[in-house]
Design a protein around this motif. Structure first.
Motif, short mmCIF file in Angstrom:
data_model
loop_
_atom_site.label_atom_id
_atom_site.label_comp_id
_atom_site.label_asym_id
_atom_site.label_seq_id
_atom_site.Cartn_x
_atom_site.Cartn_y
_atom_site.Cartn_z
N ASP A 143 0.85 -1.19 0.00
CA ASP A 143 0.00 0.00 0.00
C ASP A 143 0.89 1.25 0.00
OD1 ASP A 143 0.89 -0.11 2.62
OD2 ASP A 143 -0.99 0.64 3.47
N ASP A 195 1.99 3.46 2.11
CA ASP A 195 3.08 3.64 3.08
C ASP A 195 3.83 2.34 3.34
OD1 ASP A 195 1.07 2.37 4.43
OD2 ASP A 195 1.24 3.55 6.26
N ASP A 217 3.18 -0.61 4.51
CA ASP A 217 3.05 -1.53 5.63
C ASP A 217 2.14 -2.72 5.31
OD1 ASP A 217 0.77 -0.01 5.73
OD2 ASP A 217 0.93 0.52 7.86
N ARG A 218 1.24 -2.55 4.34
CA ARG A 218 0.40 -3.70 3.95
C ARG A 218 1.03 -4.46 2.79
NH1 ARG A 218 -5.95 -1.85 4.16
NH2 ARG A 218 -5.85 -0.95 6.24
ZN ZN Z 1 -0.58 1.37 5.27
#
Ligand code: ZN
Ligand code: G6P
Length: 493
Positions: A211, A213, A215-216
């Protein structure tokens, strides 16, 4: 004149070393086996007979593909051992195939003699590199992951630049929605053969997305989607063998409540500490700080470990690549262990949790509250619930428990209430209703549907078929209130 010591090395024959139309073309994994190239080279010298080899000049070069440098060393030494007088090698071992031909025909050495033949190190248009085919596509959806992906996957791990998709971070994420799921990572999904139409090229073996940023994560195999719930369970099941960071063992594992119970089964099997926490990463952080948890994950495409206190999209991909590398450590030739193989093997061992999530977006906030209130009220009478359930489908098991999830943090003792409404079935199936905490407009109701199947003969069904009985009746649950015409969107879990 330099004299070499020639040593004899005993080897055994390899199957299938007969050259085809244009030489011996084998996968890198086959070629790099001890003595594989040596055997072929020596057999070639034997076939040429000693009088054609002794004192000859050979050309050894190629297109610079993986293993060329090592192969040039091996062939040159073996040429010397067989009495070849001179080897011509292109600069840095590079010569195009027509150039090799030209050298053989035209080049004349200082002594007036020419080359009699060549070893050309190429497989023409076929891919090179230790994994050959474009196996490692990474889609950063124009988010920040792109910057890390180039350094980690290309510079450090040697993936081809062409494996990077949308890896230039853009202010508007290229107009896309930077959420790694089957709906939004369209381009990646299509390339992996999971789109509506067949892709032009054969899909790669592995695909992943992040995603905005980073993190996913989403993990895909060729024509295969790994649910985030399965992903964390599979990482946990293989971590100790496949990921050096965990070689000393796992401190414990954790998942958020709506995430499927695939991880629970692994934890039980491996006798690991296990925690079920409310949605949101902070609950994992507490466990990790207390040394209780090494690996955790959520159905919302978050997977991580105790190396940091957030989910980590690139870590998840590296974890999967480690597992793939581990499972393929003895693979030769074409029998690559794929993402799909790993997941199916996992299901065969632990059973499969069929799982999906429906999102009812942009619902009027008051109406959503009313619906949740109704679902809680219904829980006070299990017999009424079962009457509704059985009235709709007789082929689902009984609801044996219904509650609102509440969590007492084992570290600081804090209590989090109203964390989702659960209907738990006798066969381990679950229906969970939850209000999203991240929506930006109106309310979003999430419905999580899960069914556990232990019977190995039934683990290969299509998810939507297996879940059809359970997916059928939630609307009947809320037929008692106003919200009968909610529009759902399945986010492909
Ligand atoms: Zn994220
Ligand atoms: C954020 C959190 C995640 C959580 C997700 C749930 O991404 O960092 O830990 O799983 O929100 O979102 P939801 O919309 O279901 O509340």
């Amino acid at each position: 004149m330099v004299l070499f010591n020639v040593s004899r090395v005993q080897t055994t024959p390899f199957d299938g070393q007969k050259p085809g139309t244009s030489g011996l073309r084998k996968k890198v994994k086959v070629f790099v086996q001890p003595h594989y190239l040596h055997n072929f080279v020596q057999a070639t010298f034997y076939a040429l007979t000693e009088e054609n080899v002794r004192g000859a000049t050979l050309v050894v070069s190629g297109d610079g593909r993986y293993f060329s440098k090592e192969a040039i060393q091996i062939i040159t030494k073996m040429s010397a051992a067989n009495g070849v007088r001179r080897v011509w090698i292109g600069q840095n071992g590079l010569l195009s195939t027509p150039a090799v031909s030209a050298v053989i025909r035209e080049r004349v050495g200082a002594d007036g003699s020419k080359a009699t033949g060549a070893f050309i190190l190429t497989a023409s248009h076929n891919p090179g590199g230790p994994n050959e085919a474009s196996t490692a596509i990474y889609d950063a959806l124009h988010g920040v992951a792109g910057a890390y992906a180039k350094r980690i996957f290309v510079d450090e791990l040697g993936a081809q630049e062409s494996s990077l998709l949308n890896c230039t971070p853009k202010e508007d994420f290229g107009g896309g929605h930077p959420d790694p799921n089957l709906t939004y990572a369209k381009e990646l999904v299509a390339r992996l053969g999971l789109g509506k139409s067949e892709p032009q090229d054969e899909p790669p073996e592995f695909g992943a997305a992040a995603d905005g940023d980073a993190d996913r994560n989403m993990i895909l195999g060729k024509r295969f989607f790994v649910t985030p719930s399965d992903s964390v369970a599979i990482i946990a099941a293989n971590a100790v063998e496949a990921i050096p960071y965990f070689s000393a063992g796992l401190k414990g594992v954790a998942r958020s409540m709506p995430t499927s119970a695939a991880l629970d089964v692994v934890a039980k099997h491996l006798n690991l500490k296990f925690f079920e926490v409310p949605t949101g990463w902070k609950f994992f952080g507490n466990l990790m700080d207390a040394g209780l948890c090494s690996i955790c994950g959520e159905e919302s495409f978050g997977t991580g470990s105790d190396h940091i206190r957030e989910k980590d999209g690139i870590w998840a991909v590296l974890a999967w690549l480690s597992i793939l590398a581990y499972k393929n450590k003895d693979t030769l030739g074409d029998k690559l262990v794929t993402v799909e193989d790993i997941v199916r093997q996992h299901w065969a061992t632990y059973g499969r949790h069929y799982y999906t999530r429906y999102d009812y977006e942009n619902v009027d906030a008051g109406a959503a509250k009313e619906l949740m209130g109704y679902l809680v009220k219904l829980q006070s009478s299990l017999s009424e619930v079962n009457q509704i359930v059985k009235g709709v489908r007789s082929d689902v098991s009984n609801v044996v428990n219904a509650d609102e999830f509440e969590y007492k943090d084992p570290v600081d003792g804090s209590i989090s209430s109203h964390q989702g409404i659960r209907y738990l079935f006798e066969d381990g199936s679950r229906l969970i209703f939850r209000l999203s905490g991240t929506g930006s407009e109106g309310a979003t109701i999430r419905l999580y549907i899960e069914q556990y199947e232990k019977d190995p003969s039934k683990i290969g069904r299509l998810s939507n078929e297996a879940l059809a009985p359970l997916a059928y009746f939630p609307s009947f649950f809320w037929s008692g209130c106003e919200l009968t015409s909610l529009v759902s969107s399945e986010r492909g879990r």
